[in-house]
Design an enzyme around this catalytic site. Structure first.
Site, PDB file in Angstrom:
ATOM      1  N   GLU A  23     -66.130  52.940  -9.399  1.00  0.00           N
ATOM      2  CA  GLU A  23     -66.233  54.293  -8.843  1.00  0.00           C
ATOM      3  C   GLU A  23     -67.703  54.659  -8.783  1.00  0.00           C
ATOM      4  OE1 GLU A  23     -64.365  56.615  -7.267  1.00  0.00           O
ATOM      5  OE2 GLU A  23     -66.279  57.699  -7.210  1.00  0.00           O
ATOM      6  N   ASP A  66     -70.917  50.069  -6.783  1.00  0.00           N
ATOM      7  CA  ASP A  66     -70.321  49.894  -5.458  1.00  0.00           C
ATOM      8  C   ASP A  66     -69.163  48.877  -5.546  1.00  0.00           C
ATOM      9  OD1 ASP A  66     -71.362  50.036  -2.245  1.00  0.00           O
ATOM     10  OD2 ASP A  66     -70.073  48.373  -2.836  1.00  0.00           O
ATOM     11  N   GLY A  67     -67.984  49.308  -5.147  1.00  0.00           N
ATOM     12  CA  GLY A  67     -66.813  48.444  -5.274  1.00  0.00           C
ATOM     13  C   GLY A  67     -66.782  47.304  -4.270  1.00  0.00           C
ATOM     14  N   HIS A  76     -62.236  51.335  -5.308  1.00  0.00           N
ATOM     15  CA  HIS A  76     -62.601  52.746  -5.096  1.00  0.00           C
ATOM     16  C   HIS A  76     -61.608  53.573  -5.925  1.00  0.00           C
ATOM     17  CE1 HIS A  76     -64.366  50.644  -1.698  1.00  0.00           C
ATOM     18  NE2 HIS A  76     -65.131  51.689  -1.461  1.00  0.00           N
ATOM     19  N   HIS A  79     -49.389  55.064  -2.948  1.00  0.00           N
ATOM     20  CA  HIS A  79     -48.966  54.814  -4.322  1.00  0.00           C
ATOM     21  C   HIS A  79     -47.545  54.254  -4.391  1.00  0.00           C
ATOM     22  CE1 HIS A  79     -52.364  57.762  -5.557  1.00  0.00           C
ATOM     23  NE2 HIS A  79     -52.786  56.520  -5.540  1.00  0.00           N
ATOM     24  N   ASP A 111     -59.561  51.224  -1.308  1.00  0.00           N
ATOM     25  CA  ASP A 111     -59.174  52.563  -0.864  1.00  0.00           C
ATOM     26  C   ASP A 111     -60.415  53.420  -0.659  1.00  0.00           C
ATOM     27  OD1 ASP A 111     -57.718  54.898  -0.415  1.00  0.00           O
ATOM     28  OD2 ASP A 111     -57.372  55.258  -2.555  1.00  0.00           O
TER      29      ASP A 111
HETATM   30  N1  SAM Z   1     -57.952  54.974  -5.195  1.00  0.00           N
HETATM   31  C1  SAM Z   1     -57.916  56.360  -5.627  1.00  0.00           C
HETATM   32  C2  SAM Z   1     -56.476  56.757  -5.822  1.00  0.00           C
HETATM   33  O1  SAM Z   1     -55.583  56.222  -5.139  1.00  0.00           O
HETATM   34  O2  SAM Z   1     -56.225  57.609  -6.675  1.00  0.00           O
HETATM   35  C3  SAM Z   1     -58.588  57.287  -4.643  1.00  0.00           C
HETATM   36  C4  SAM Z   1     -59.932  56.842  -4.190  1.00  0.00           C
HETATM   37  S1  SAM Z   1     -60.739  57.898  -3.066  1.00  0.00           S
HETATM   38  C5  SAM Z   1     -59.856  57.716  -1.608  1.00  0.00           C
HETATM   39  C6  SAM Z   1     -62.203  57.001  -2.751  1.00  0.00           C
HETATM   40  C7  SAM Z   1     -63.178  56.992  -3.927  1.00  0.00           C
HETATM   41  O3  SAM Z   1     -64.184  56.012  -3.674  1.00  0.00           O
HETATM   42  C8  SAM Z   1     -63.907  58.298  -4.155  1.00  0.00           C
HETATM   43  O4  SAM Z   1     -63.718  58.706  -5.479  1.00  0.00           O
HETATM   44  C9  SAM Z   1     -65.387  57.966  -3.885  1.00  0.00           C
HETATM   45  O5  SAM Z   1     -66.260  58.656  -4.756  1.00  0.00           O
HETATM   46  C10 SAM Z   1     -65.423  56.489  -4.178  1.00  0.00           C
HETATM   47  N2  SAM Z   1     -66.446  55.704  -3.468  1.00  0.00           N
HETATM   48  C11 SAM Z   1     -67.020  55.934  -2.260  1.00  0.00           C
HETATM   49  N3  SAM Z   1     -67.791  54.885  -1.901  1.00  0.00           N
HETATM   50  C12 SAM Z   1     -67.674  53.972  -2.896  1.00  0.00           C
HETATM   51  C13 SAM Z   1     -68.178  52.649  -3.090  1.00  0.00           C
HETATM   52  N4  SAM Z   1     -68.969  52.071  -2.177  1.00  0.00           N
HETATM   53  N5  SAM Z   1     -67.831  51.976  -4.219  1.00  0.00           N
HETATM   54  C14 SAM Z   1     -67.036  52.554  -5.150  1.00  0.00           C
HETATM   55  N6  SAM Z   1     -66.512  53.805  -5.024  1.00  0.00           N
HETATM   56  C15 SAM Z   1     -66.833  54.488  -3.910  1.00  0.00           C
END
Ligand code: SAM
Length: 280
Positions: free
Chosen positions: A118, A143-144, A42, A19, A164
């Site tokens: 998300e 899916d991101g 993500h 961050h 992320d």
């Molecule tokens: N970026 C956020 C932050 O800095 O506050 C934290 C993200 S966390 C490390 C990863 C997130 O990606 C989780 O909430 C998970 O549910 C989500 N996730 C996992 N696979 C994903 C995908 N293929 N596409 C989108 N989100 C996904």
């Protein structure tokens, strides 16, 4: 089935590094009036309680943001990041931690756009209730890696991406590379920020070199190592941020900050940092 919940890890040393870099990149983009689009592939839940059962289970924020919270000697650029956390805790007590969408919400201007992905239904629901009605923000329960395609190039040809993933299995490493390769064909000028964990997995060790091979016009790689792995070689020793097309100011900013972060977040004598770059 997604097992990862960022609430367990919110505000830990990896979030601090991620961050800070995120804040520096957005501050840089804000120097020009021209709008930009930020894509968070993500996004997580957007914000996290540090008093809730998830955060309390591991108390990871204690070795992260909590180590910065009460200090009166924060370097200016770290203070800028901590101010963001303070805005999220208006009563002055550290009980909440902002996720990347919350930092984005604080820093983006009215002319900018935010695209959030998300996949986890619960975290998506929390995120949507927090930012769903905000002008300029679109939130996708999708899916991101796949969704990124549809967001590029931004209409203004200015933009940044935070990637992320949770790296739950082995697949995310390859998907990072594949989706960035595709994204660069659509929008080669974008600023791409990739977070990765410093763990004993071959894929994690190889990721920086694979990212470097993709970087068309230069990169900056910053890694912060804070702790030793356990006796079985498990644990999160630290984390890295790999930025493709970084702002030209970022190298010197991070070079100034990293020794201080090692000092403050390091949990053993061998704590260290790495910075490498290839300029455009
Ligand atoms: N970026 C956020 C932050 O800095 O506050 C934290 C993200 S966390 C490390 C990863 C997130 O990606 C989780 O909430 C998970 O549910 C989500 N996730 C996992 N696979 C994903 C995908 N293929 N596409 C989108 N989100 C996904």
């Amino acid at each position: 089935m997604l097992a990862y919940r960022h609430a367990f890890h919110a505000g830990n040393h990896a979030d601090v590094l991620k961050h800070i870099v995120f804040t520096r990149v957005l501050r840089y983009l804000n120097q020009k009036e021209k709008p930009y689009r930020l894509v968070d592939t993500h996004a997580g839940a957007g914000g996290y309680s540090l008093e809730g059962q998830y955060a309390q289970k591991k108390n990871e924020y204690v070795e992260g943001i909590a180590r910065l919270w009460d200090r009166d000697d924060l370097p200016e650029l770290v203070a800028d990041y901590v101010d963001g956390v303070r805005q999220f805790n208006p009563d002055g007590k550290l009980t909440q931690y902002p996720g990347s969408p919350a930092f984005a919400q604080m820093l983006l201007r009215p002319q900018d756009q935010l695209r959030l992905f998300e996949l986890h239904n619960t975290d998506h629901r929390i995120l949507a209730s927090y930012l769903g009605d905000t002008k300029g923000v679109q939130i996708h329960n999708a899916d991101g890696f796949d969704g990124l395609k549809g967001t590029l190039p931004p209409p203004s040809r200015r933009g940044a991406v935070l990637m992320d993933p949770s790296y739950e299995g082995h697949h995310d490493y390859g998907r990072v590379i594949a989706s960035l390769r595709d994204a660069l064909t659509r929008f080669a000028e974008g600023v791409y920020m990739v977070w990765y964990p410093q763990v004993t997995k071959l894929e994690a060790a190889q990721l920086p070199r694979r990212l470097e091979a993709l970087a068309p016009k230069g990169f900056l790689h910053v890694r912060l190592t804070v702790q030793q792995l356990d006796q079985q070689g498990f644990g999160l020793a630290g984390s890295g941020m790999f930025i493709l097309n970084p702002p030209y100011t970022l190298h010197d900013e991070m070079q100034a900050l990293m020794p201080w972060l090692v000092e403050v977040l390091g949990q053993y004598d061998g704590a260290n940092y790495l910075i490498e770059q290839r300029a455009a």
